[in-house]
Design a protein around this motif. Structure first.
Motif, mmCIF file in Angstrom:
data_model
loop_
_atom_site.group_PDB
_atom_site.id
_atom_site.type_symbol
_atom_site.label_atom_id
_atom_site.label_comp_id
_atom_site.label_asym_id
_atom_site.label_seq_id
_atom_site.Cartn_x
_atom_site.Cartn_y
_atom_site.Cartn_z
ATOM 1 N N HIS A 64 -5.053 -5.309 1.902
ATOM 2 C CA HIS A 64 -4.791 -3.867 1.808
ATOM 3 C C HIS A 64 -3.312 -3.610 1.583
ATOM 4 O O HIS A 64 -2.925 -2.783 0.759
ATOM 5 C CB HIS A 64 -5.284 -3.149 3.054
ATOM 6 N N LYS A 65 -2.460 -4.345 2.290
ATOM 7 C CA LYS A 65 -1.008 -4.205 2.100
ATOM 8 C C LYS A 65 -0.622 -4.607 0.673
ATOM 9 O O LYS A 65 0.216 -3.969 0.044
ATOM 10 C CB LYS A 65 -0.245 -5.053 3.110
ATOM 11 N N GLU A 66 -1.242 -5.675 0.165
ATOM 12 C CA GLU A 66 -0.961 -6.168 -1.181
ATOM 13 C C GLU A 66 -1.346 -5.115 -2.238
ATOM 14 O O GLU A 66 -0.605 -4.872 -3.186
ATOM 15 C CB GLU A 66 -1.744 -7.452 -1.407
ATOM 16 N N ILE A 67 -2.502 -4.514 -2.079
ATOM 17 C CA ILE A 67 -2.981 -3.509 -3.024
ATOM 18 C C ILE A 67 -2.116 -2.260 -2.999
ATOM 19 O O ILE A 67 -1.843 -1.656 -4.035
ATOM 20 C CB ILE A 67 -4.464 -3.156 -2.735
ATOM 21 N N ASP A 68 -1.655 -1.858 -1.826
ATOM 22 C CA ASP A 68 -0.904 -0.617 -1.687
ATOM 23 C C ASP A 68 0.586 -0.757 -1.978
ATOM 24 O O ASP A 68 1.336 0.175 -1.742
ATOM 25 C CB ASP A 68 -1.105 -0.037 -0.276
ATOM 26 N N LYS A 69 1.017 -1.874 -2.510
ATOM 27 C CA LYS A 69 2.453 -2.052 -2.822
ATOM 28 C C LYS A 69 2.895 -1.102 -3.886
ATOM 29 O O LYS A 69 2.231 -0.738 -4.779
ATOM 30 C CB LYS A 69 2.723 -3.481 -3.295
#
Length: 69
Positions: A64-69
């Motif tokens: 989720h953190k990776e996608i929301d960068k």
């Protein structure tokens, strides 16, 4: 004071259904999800994406953190 919009967050029932639909795995990396998994809006809430199962996917925190960068 800033207040969260409850319509933005997936319900417990939606989260449980998404979890079961993905066999308890992250929709991106396929790792098993932990209890605090994230629900991701495929079309962003800010862009008019609805909080519905067809617009959400269960993700592990890392993905989720990776996608929301």
């Amino acid at each position: 004071m800033w207040q969260r919009d409850s319509r933005r967050f997936f319900t417990k029932k939606q989260r449980r259904t998404a979890y079961l639909n993905h066999d308890g795995r992250c929709a991106k990396c396929s790792e098993y999800l932990t209890q605090g998994f994230h629900m991701h809006h495929l079309r962003r809430w800010a862009d008019g994406g609805q909080t519905e199962l067809d617009n959400g996917s269960p993700l592990c925190e890392r993905c989720h953190k990776e996608i929301d960068k």
